[in-house]
Motif scaffolding. Sequence first.
Motif, mmCIF file in Angstrom:
data_model
loop_
_atom_site.group_PDB
_atom_site.id
_atom_site.type_symbol
_atom_site.label_atom_id
_atom_site.label_comp_id
_atom_site.label_asym_id
_atom_site.label_seq_id
_atom_site.Cartn_x
_atom_site.Cartn_y
_atom_site.Cartn_z
ATOM 1 N N VAL A 3 9.159 -19.136 13.710
ATOM 2 C CA VAL A 3 10.176 -18.087 13.738
ATOM 3 C C VAL A 3 10.066 -17.286 12.444
ATOM 4 N N TYR A 4 10.121 -15.971 12.587
ATOM 5 C CA TYR A 4 10.084 -15.060 11.444
ATOM 6 C C TYR A 4 11.254 -14.104 11.520
ATOM 7 N N ILE A 42 13.446 -12.462 19.680
ATOM 8 C CA ILE A 42 14.552 -13.377 19.944
ATOM 9 C C ILE A 42 15.873 -12.616 19.989
ATOM 10 N N ARG A 43 16.239 -11.989 18.881
ATOM 11 C CA ARG A 43 17.499 -11.231 18.810
ATOM 12 C C ARG A 43 17.601 -10.526 17.465
ATOM 13 N N PHE A 57 11.836 -13.110 15.467
ATOM 14 C CA PHE A 57 10.698 -13.122 16.380
ATOM 15 C C PHE A 57 10.058 -14.504 16.356
ATOM 16 N N GLU A 58 9.445 -14.890 17.461
ATOM 17 C CA GLU A 58 8.594 -16.066 17.522
ATOM 18 C C GLU A 58 7.156 -15.580 17.530
ATOM 19 N N ALA A 59 6.323 -16.180 16.684
ATOM 20 C CA ALA A 59 4.915 -15.784 16.610
ATOM 21 C C ALA A 59 4.122 -16.887 15.928
ATOM 22 N N GLU A 60 2.822 -16.808 16.041
ATOM 23 C CA GLU A 60 1.952 -17.771 15.373
ATOM 24 C C GLU A 60 1.884 -17.514 13.876
ATOM 25 N N VAL A 80 9.725 -12.651 6.753
ATOM 26 C CA VAL A 80 9.760 -13.960 6.097
ATOM 27 C C VAL A 80 9.912 -15.070 7.134
ATOM 28 N N PRO A 81 9.380 -16.259 6.832
ATOM 29 C CA PRO A 81 9.610 -17.397 7.712
ATOM 30 C C PRO A 81 11.111 -17.702 7.771
#
Length: 89
Positions: A3-4, A42-43, A57-60, A80-81
């Motif tokens: 998640v970022y 995500i939101r 956001f979800e990402a690699e 940022v993470p």
Amino acid sequence: MNVYMVERSLKGIGLNELAGAQRAAIDKAAEMTSQGTTIGYIRSTFAPEDGRCMCLFEAEKPGDVEKLNDDAGIPYDRVVPALDLTPAA
């Protein structure tokens, strides 16, 4: 997936522009995913008083989130993470 959080300064933005930016992020995430880069919106949380906006956001990797925002033309200050602490239902 990680998640970022995308931090934005959007003071003075109107609700229609904000909705357009959100739609652009969702659409670009779908496009990137269909092309092989898994990423998901995500939101967002927006504080209209001072224009701060935080989007998850979800990402690699963070570079995927930066690319999404750059390609969608959505301004941001940094990526940022983050930890998504939404309670389970």
